[in-house]
Motif scaffolding. Structure first.
Motif, mmCIF file in Angstrom:
data_model
loop_
_atom_site.group_PDB
_atom_site.id
_atom_site.type_symbol
_atom_site.label_atom_id
_atom_site.label_comp_id
_atom_site.label_asym_id
_atom_site.label_seq_id
_atom_site.Cartn_x
_atom_site.Cartn_y
_atom_site.Cartn_z
ATOM 1 N N HIS A 829 0.652 -0.829 -0.023
ATOM 2 C CA HIS A 829 0.224 0.071 0.142
ATOM 3 C C HIS A 829 0.427 1.562 -0.298
ATOM 4 C CE1 HIS A 829 -3.670 -2.511 0.452
ATOM 5 N NE2 HIS A 829 -3.044 -3.184 1.447
ATOM 6 N N GLU A 830 0.789 2.010 -1.545
ATOM 7 C CA GLU A 830 1.874 3.198 -1.458
ATOM 8 C C GLU A 830 1.482 3.756 -0.346
ATOM 9 O OE1 GLU A 830 3.078 6.470 -4.539
ATOM 10 O OE2 GLU A 830 1.817 4.645 -4.940
ATOM 11 N N GLY A 831 2.964 4.741 0.318
ATOM 12 C CA GLY A 831 2.457 5.651 1.412
ATOM 13 C C GLY A 831 2.733 5.223 2.678
ATOM 14 N N VAL A 832 2.093 4.047 2.641
ATOM 15 C CA VAL A 832 2.018 3.312 4.430
ATOM 16 C C VAL A 832 3.112 2.263 4.627
ATOM 17 C CG1 VAL A 832 0.999 1.959 5.912
ATOM 18 C CG2 VAL A 832 -0.495 2.793 3.639
ATOM 19 N N THR A 833 3.743 2.326 5.262
ATOM 20 C CA THR A 833 5.059 1.675 6.185
ATOM 21 C C THR A 833 3.912 0.679 6.761
ATOM 22 O OG1 THR A 833 5.117 3.124 8.245
ATOM 23 C CG2 THR A 833 6.857 3.083 5.844
ATOM 24 N N ASP A 834 5.300 -0.594 7.351
ATOM 25 C CA ASP A 834 5.223 -1.695 7.849
ATOM 26 C C ASP A 834 5.274 -1.409 9.142
ATOM 27 O OD1 ASP A 834 4.472 -3.199 6.155
ATOM 28 O OD2 ASP A 834 6.988 -4.264 5.846
ATOM 29 N N LEU A 835 3.996 -1.480 10.302
ATOM 30 C CA LEU A 835 4.440 -1.148 11.748
ATOM 31 C C LEU A 835 5.429 -1.925 12.642
ATOM 32 C CD1 LEU A 835 2.664 0.538 13.988
ATOM 33 C CD2 LEU A 835 1.068 -1.811 14.164
ATOM 34 N N PHE A 836 5.634 -2.979 11.845
ATOM 35 C CA PHE A 836 6.652 -4.076 13.030
ATOM 36 C C PHE A 836 7.662 -4.618 11.917
ATOM 37 C CE2 PHE A 836 3.171 -5.043 15.210
ATOM 38 C CZ PHE A 836 3.524 -4.414 16.462
ATOM 39 N N GLU A 837 8.739 -4.831 12.246
ATOM 40 C CA GLU A 837 9.980 -5.476 10.868
ATOM 41 C C GLU A 837 9.614 -6.534 10.743
ATOM 42 O OE1 GLU A 837 14.840 -5.340 10.391
ATOM 43 O OE2 GLU A 837 13.743 -3.981 11.818
ATOM 44 N N LEU A 838 9.202 -7.225 9.347
ATOM 45 C CA LEU A 838 9.110 -8.739 9.044
ATOM 46 C C LEU A 838 10.081 -9.394 9.444
ATOM 47 C CD1 LEU A 838 6.568 -8.018 6.867
ATOM 48 C CD2 LEU A 838 6.197 -8.030 9.486
ATOM 49 N N GLU A 839 10.281 -10.033 9.591
ATOM 50 C CA GLU A 839 11.443 -11.690 9.394
ATOM 51 C C GLU A 839 11.497 -11.202 8.058
ATOM 52 O OE1 GLU A 839 13.123 -15.999 10.708
ATOM 53 O OE2 GLU A 839 11.769 -14.621 11.902
ATOM 54 N N GLN A 840 12.671 -12.220 7.424
ATOM 55 C CA GLN A 840 12.816 -11.984 5.857
ATOM 56 C C GLN A 840 12.726 -13.462 5.702
ATOM 57 O OE1 GLN A 840 16.176 -9.992 3.597
ATOM 58 N NE2 GLN A 840 15.394 -8.380 4.623
ATOM 59 N N SER A 841 11.939 -14.056 4.521
ATOM 60 C CA SER A 841 11.756 -15.352 4.453
ATOM 61 C C SER A 841 13.743 -15.821 3.823
ATOM 62 C CB SER A 841 10.877 -15.122 2.968
ATOM 63 O OG SER A 841 11.163 -14.641 1.902
ATOM 64 N N GLN A 842 13.447 -17.590 3.570
ATOM 65 C CA GLN A 842 14.382 -17.617 3.071
ATOM 66 C C GLN A 842 14.252 -18.691 2.108
ATOM 67 O OE1 GLN A 842 17.969 -17.434 4.347
ATOM 68 N NE2 GLN A 842 16.378 -15.822 5.779
ATOM 69 N N LEU A 843 14.896 -18.429 0.952
ATOM 70 C CA LEU A 843 14.830 -19.382 0.047
ATOM 71 C C LEU A 843 15.024 -21.048 0.159
ATOM 72 C CD1 LEU A 843 16.884 -16.993 -2.799
ATOM 73 C CD2 LEU A 843 14.120 -17.607 -2.286
ATOM 74 N N ALA A 844 14.374 -21.724 -0.118
ATOM 75 C CA ALA A 844 14.341 -23.033 -0.275
ATOM 76 C C ALA A 844 14.231 -23.837 -0.934
ATOM 77 C CB ALA A 844 13.252 -23.937 1.014
ATOM 78 N N LEU A 845 15.038 -23.611 -2.340
ATOM 79 C CA LEU A 845 15.429 -23.680 -4.045
ATOM 80 C C LEU A 845 16.594 -24.705 -3.886
ATOM 81 C CD1 LEU A 845 13.553 -21.100 -4.803
ATOM 82 C CD2 LEU A 845 12.645 -22.751 -5.004
ATOM 83 N N PRO A 846 16.345 -26.134 -4.984
ATOM 84 C CA PRO A 846 17.336 -26.335 -5.211
ATOM 85 C C PRO A 846 18.591 -25.414 -5.897
ATOM 86 C CG PRO A 846 15.117 -27.359 -6.389
ATOM 87 C CD PRO A 846 14.979 -26.546 -5.506
ATOM 88 N N PRO A 847 19.902 -25.878 -6.104
ATOM 89 C CA PRO A 847 20.686 -24.786 -7.052
ATOM 90 C C PRO A 847 20.136 -24.468 -8.224
ATOM 91 C CG PRO A 847 22.111 -26.311 -5.821
ATOM 92 C CD PRO A 847 20.489 -26.718 -5.454
ATOM 93 N N LEU A 848 19.863 -22.971 -9.393
ATOM 94 C CA LEU A 848 19.896 -23.299 -10.600
ATOM 95 C C LEU A 848 20.870 -22.898 -11.610
ATOM 96 C CD1 LEU A 848 16.236 -22.064 -9.519
ATOM 97 C CD2 LEU A 848 16.733 -23.971 -10.122
ATOM 98 N N TRP A 849 20.713 -23.823 -12.789
ATOM 99 C CA TRP A 849 22.639 -23.250 -13.006
ATOM 100 C C TRP A 849 22.515 -22.396 -13.584
ATOM 101 C CZ3 TRP A 849 24.411 -25.203 -17.407
ATOM 102 C CH2 TRP A 849 25.849 -25.154 -17.700
ATOM 103 N N GLN A 850 23.020 -21.315 -13.611
ATOM 104 C CA GLN A 850 23.438 -20.617 -14.477
ATOM 105 C C GLN A 850 24.341 -20.055 -15.688
ATOM 106 O OE1 GLN A 850 20.907 -16.710 -14.317
ATOM 107 N NE2 GLN A 850 21.512 -15.915 -15.248
ATOM 108 N N GLU A 851 24.053 -20.133 -16.709
ATOM 109 C CA GLU A 851 25.528 -20.136 -17.484
ATOM 110 C C GLU A 851 25.743 -18.202 -17.565
ATOM 111 O OE1 GLU A 851 26.001 -22.548 -21.518
ATOM 112 O OE2 GLU A 851 24.098 -23.776 -20.517
ATOM 113 N N ALA A 852 26.892 -17.913 -18.140
ATOM 114 C CA ALA A 852 27.147 -16.800 -18.199
ATOM 115 C C ALA A 852 26.848 -15.886 -19.527
ATOM 116 C CB ALA A 852 29.025 -16.927 -18.164
ATOM 117 N N ILE A 853 26.409 -17.057 -21.000
ATOM 118 C CA ILE A 853 25.812 -16.481 -22.082
ATOM 119 C C ILE A 853 24.037 -15.818 -21.500
ATOM 120 C CG2 ILE A 853 25.396 -18.132 -22.373
ATOM 121 C CD1 ILE A 853 26.057 -17.756 -25.642
ATOM 122 N N GLU A 854 23.891 -16.680 -20.841
ATOM 123 C CA GLU A 854 22.719 -16.112 -20.449
ATOM 124 C C GLU A 854 22.277 -14.846 -20.255
ATOM 125 O OE1 GLU A 854 20.072 -18.959 -17.970
ATOM 126 O OE2 GLU A 854 22.099 -20.367 -18.641
#
Length: 998
Positions: A829-854
């Motif tokens: 909601h634009e202009g409305v800040t969070d009342l409390f600082e939320l804990e950041q979520s952690q990624l739980a994904l297998p490694p996704l390989w990426q080539e430099a040419i991409e």
């Protein structure tokens, strides 16, 4: 009897130029004629001049209309009446409101209402009339008889065309104006068939039973005059309060500047300053110089840079006042090219400012000198052949494909009925004004309010413009200022600012005399390392610098003019280069020509050369030489006068004993300049700016290239300026959430590309990103999504560009998975800040390989170019030699791999296309190619990318290039992501076919 006549300045309505209109009046024996164009006075001064030449009494006015509806016709009884009309017209054109149904209470204007409009008011004033036509129903008059006195009925017979062709042309113009098919045009939108030119005898016959109408009309016209003085200067007379004070101030500024520029005992400077001041005083140009000085003083007070160029740079007074940075003594420029008693037109100063500062300068001029006294000069945008073909094609309903073919190649158009009419009427339309545009930078500053001469209009963007062009402005006595803009000055100004911020070094960029003597700058120029430098960065200019072995200011000044098409097309550019290398080994066409142009080896390369030759070689007066010069530069429209001067040229040459062949050759060289030659002062001004750019690139190349990138101007695309910065040692970084700004920035040797370069990234996202970052640095992509309302599509663009690489230790593919989860699960909601600082979520994904040419393909898609060398994308090994090795293979066939930078297509002498190419090799060196028609036909260009080129090495004056025989576009390595998609599609097809077989 002719109170309502239209010229073609009744835009997309009238069918006659003022000249043709007057010629028609002469044919019919008309002695008094009133021009009343629709809502404009554009044609008034041309009309008046033509009438005086034909001994016809001119009367001027305006036909006021609200779209199709005629309100009234106003006729000026004198110059004051003309001013009243212009003031009233201006009021409504600027406000874009409809004209009132009744005209104001004018003092020196007669107002004529069509009889249909009398329903709106009770009676007519003493200078108001009712107009009747040949087709007017007299019963209407009797109905309003109580409002009308007998002497107030006049003939208001519109005159718009001459014959059937003119009537058809009018209908075509109306269809163009309404952007509709000719068949859809209603009678209400065109003139009546009777609105053609009739002779006085015919009109008298129509009203033989009502002779008082003719008498009233003649009496009204007889009481009108237009005693306009074309010779009197119209500019603001004084900068101070008097001519005496202006002269004293001008002398003070000139003498102070002379001591600063030349020291206190420079005899030649003193002589020139005194002579110029005397001429300036005699011709009343003191205020013109002082106003120019004032404009530049304001610019400098704001920290703006400028370049004073054009013929004004011939003036040592202008140089001393710092209007220009061109030294007329060093360049042997003569003041008479700018101002002389015999010059046939007013001079003008051309002052360039940075593209982002010009509007502020113009705003200052309007505020300083008064909104009723200042305006921009208009420009008539005309129907030229191909524009006329397109407009007429639309009117006749041609499909777009046929229309495009017709415009691209009119000669190949099939001879059908429509095309026959298009070609017939396109010729009639040629040079007709279509609409009023804005001159590139012309400004008028008037002594009296501008409505003495014109009404003003307000274009969609910008400042008010007058209703005539620069030629009319000159005709009536205005000297204009050209306040122009260019990106080159933006490069220079920003580079100076970046050097101060990045290196804490303050540069005085106006130290031109030091720059031209600087040995490092000299070597930079001689090595033709000029990319990004104003006017000397194009492949053609780089070639010329190379061939001339250009290493000094005077040679660069000559090169700036030699490169122009007029000189090049005449063969004089090649001849100049040959003579430059062997100055003693040529024979001039005549000893006098050698004497006049010793500095340029007997070759005419400047406009001044034409004046010198015309005056000193052929014995023309300075005034005649000036007409010749103006005709040469496309600024003179008097063809009969030009033909007379051509005749005088050959007569004088014969009288002086020159052989006919010599006279013809000299005239051929003059003609070859066409509309493209420069004045020497103009070339010198460009060379000054080139040296400023050269100095910055020599000592501060990275800051300079960032400035070039940020001003989005120059000969090349952003990719090649980024590559040039890399060539000079920069580390190029893609936009980054912690380090990048909207524009590109530099920090030490690191250049952070700006968010502006990311395609499809919305500006409001960038603005909010920077605002939030300034308040508190971002800690993660999740933090970013909470604080910036970007949306999933914008977030994906940022991820693929690598914006979050300094925050996240994850691949782009992992971030893309996370982005979907973040945006789908969190509503900002634009202009409305969070009342409390939320804990950041952690990624739980297998490694996704990426080539430099991409990453390279993401950069190409989102930035427009890869950030590492494009040669790394090649599918196969690089073949052939490098650009540095070309001189060693002169005359031999070589192979070379090159990345296309730009190409220029021209038409060869046989009428077939050929191309000049400009490429980058694997070592980051540039090389040039020539593709003759036969080669180009077999091996055409196939867009941007990498090419394998085979051809013969040609070396001319030390400059190597390749005459290409074969050319093949090389494939890049495929994007592995697309390979996967293709494989899946092929697997699905195979599986589907198997199912069908089962």
């Amino acid at each position: 009897m002719y109170l309502n006549v239209h010229s073609y300045f009744s835009l997309r309505y009238g069918t006659l130029s003022p000249e043709n209109l007057v010629n028609q009046a002469v044919t019919l024996g008309i002695q008094t004629l009133a021009l009343t164009d629709i809502n404009t006075v554009s044609g008034v001064f041309q009309f008046v001049k033509c009438c005086r030449a034909a001994e016809i009494q001119p009367v001027v006015g305006v036909e006021f209309r609200n779209r199709q509806q005629l309100a009234y016709v106003c006729i000026a009884r004198n110059l004051d009446g003309f001013a009243e009309i212009n003031r009233f017209l201006t009021q409504y054109l600027l406000s874009k409101k409809d004209f009132p149904l009744r005209a104001p209470d004018f003092q020196q204007v007669s107002v004529i209402y069509p009889i249909e409009n009398l329903d709106h008011f009770t009676d007519l004033g003493s200078q108001e009339y009712v107009g009747v036509q040949a087709v007017t129903n007299t019963s209407q008059l009797w109905r309003h008889g109580h409002k009308i006195k007998p002497h107030q009925v006049v003939l208001l017979q519109p005159m718009t065309y001459v014959d059937k062709i003119g009537f058809n042309l009018h209908k075509l113009l109306r269809a163009i104006d309404h952007n509709c098919l000719l068949s859809r045009l209603t009678e209400y939108e065109t003139v009546l068939p009777n609105e053609f030119f009739r002779s006085p005898t015919e009109l008298e016959a129509v009203f033989r039973d009502w002779p008082e109408v003719i008498n009233n009309t003649q009496n009204l016209l007889a009481n009108c005059t237009f005693d306009f003085d074309f010779s009197m200067p119209k500019n603001r007379k004084f900068y101070t309060l008097s001519k005496h004070d202006d002269l004293n101030l001008l002398r003070k500024l000139a003498e102070e500047g002379m001591r600063d520029r030349y020291g206190s005992d420079h005899a030649e400077a003193r002589r020139r300053v005194d002579n110029e001041l005397k001429t300036i005083e005699e011709l009343n140009f003191s205020s013109y110089f002082l106003i120019t000085w004032d404009i530049i003083r304001y610019a400098h007070s704001r920290g703006y840079h400028h370049v004073g160029r054009g013929s004004g740079a011939n003036s040592i007074v202008a140089y001393c006042m710092r209007i220009t940075d061109v030294d007329p003594i060093a360049l042997d420029l003569y003041f008479e090219r700018f101002i002389n008693p015999e010059r046939t037109s007013p001079p003008d100063f051309d002052i360039d400012f940075s593209w982002d500062e010009r509007d502020d300068i113009i705003d200052y001029i309007f505020k300083m000198y008064g909104r009723h006294h200042v305006c921009m000069v208009a420009n008539y945008v005309t129907f030229q052949d191909r524009a006329a073909y397109r407009e007429l094609g639309k009117v006749f309903g041609l499909p777009k494909s046929e229309l495009d073919e017709l415009v691209a190649n009119p000669q190949a158009a099939p001879p059908n009925e429509y095309n026959k009419y298009i070609f017939r009427y396109a010729k009639e339309l040629e040079h007709f004004p279509n609409y009023l545009g804005i001159h590139a930078g012309g400004i008028l500053i008037s002594e009296t309010p501008l409505y003495q001469y014109t009404a003003l209009e307000l274009p969609p963007k910008g400042f008010p413009i007058c209703q005539f062009d620069m030629h009319v402005a000159e005709d009536i006595g205005f000297a204009k200022w050209d306040i122009l803009s260019q990106r080159g000055l933006g490069h220079i100004k920003e580079a100076v600012d970046l050097v101060r911020k990045n290196r804490q070094i303050q540069i005085d960029i106006h130290r031109i005399q030091d720059f031209v003597k600087d040995e490092k700058v000299r070597r930079q120029l001689q090595s033709h390392e000029t990319m990004g430098c104003f006017y000397i960065e194009s492949p053609a200019m780089r070639q010329l610098i190379w061939k001339l072995q250009c290493a000094d200011y005077l040679t660069l000044v000559a090169a700036s003019s030699v490169i122009r098409p007029g000189v090049a097309s005449s063969g004089m550019m090649s001849e100049y280069i040959r003579r430059h290398h062997n100055p003693a080994n040529y024979i001039a066409v005549h000893p006098k020509m050698q004497e006049l142009m010793e500095e340029t080896y007997g070759v005419m390369i400047y406009q001044e050369d034409v004046i010198k030759v015309a005056h000193h070689f052929a014995g023309l007066t300075l005034a005649e030489a000036d007409i010749l010069r103006r005709a040469m530069s496309g600024k003179y429209r008097g063809k009969p006068q030009f033909a007379r001067i051509e005749g005088r040229f050959f007569e004088n040459c014969k009288a002086m004993g020159y052989p006919d062949a010599v006279a013809r050759e000299v005239w051929r060289q003059i003609q070859s300049f066409g509309g493209y030659s420069f004045s020497k002062a103009h070339s010198a001004s460009f060379a000054v700016e080139s040296y400023q750019s050269l100095f910055l690139k020599t000592y501060y190349p990275l800051e300079f290239m960032v400035a070039v990138i940020n001003n989005f101007g120059g000969f090349y695309g952003t990719e090649f300026y980024v590559n040039e910065a890399r060539r000079w040692g920069a580390r190029i970084e893609a936009p980054d959430i912690q380090h990048s700004d909207y524009l590109t920035r530099i920090e030490g040797q690191v250049i952070w590309l700006g968010f502006i370069h990311i395609k499809s990234l919305e500006k409001h996202v960038v603005q909010e990103l920077i605002l939030q970052r300034n308040q508190q640095r971002f800690t993660s992509m999740e933090d970013f999504t909470r604080r910036v309302p970007a949306g999933l599509e914008q977030l994906i663009i940022l991820i693929r560009t690598g914006v979050f690489r300094s925050l996240e230790n994850h691949t782009k593919k992992e971030l893309l998975w996370h982005a979907h989860a973040l945006v789908n699960n969190y509503v900002h909601h634009e202009g409305v800040t969070d009342l409390f600082e939320l804990e950041q979520s952690q990624l739980a994904l297998p490694p996704l390989w990426q080539e430099a040419i991409e990453d390279r393909y993401d950069e190409i898609e989102l930035l427009g170019f890869p950030l590492l060398t494009p040669f790394g994308l090649l599918a196969d090994e690089i073949q052939g030699i490098t650009a540095r090795q070309l001189p060693q293979h002169e005359g031999h066939i070589v192979t070379l791999t090159g990345y296309l930078i730009t190409s220029k297509r021209i038409t060869a002498k046989n009428g077939r296309p050929m191309v000049f190419g400009y490429f980058l090799d694997v070592e980051n060196h540039y090389f040039d190619t020539t593709h003759f028609p036969q080669s180009l036909e077999k091996y055409p260009y196939r867009g941007a990318g990498m090419y394998l080129l085979e051809g013969k090495v040609v070396v001319e004056f030390g400059f190597p290039s390749i005459e290409v025989r074969k050319m093949e576009k090389l494939p890049f390595k495929p994007d592995p992501r697309l390979e996967g998609i293709t494989q899946r599609i092929e697997f699905k097809k195979l599986r589907h076919n198997q199912q069908l077989l089962e």
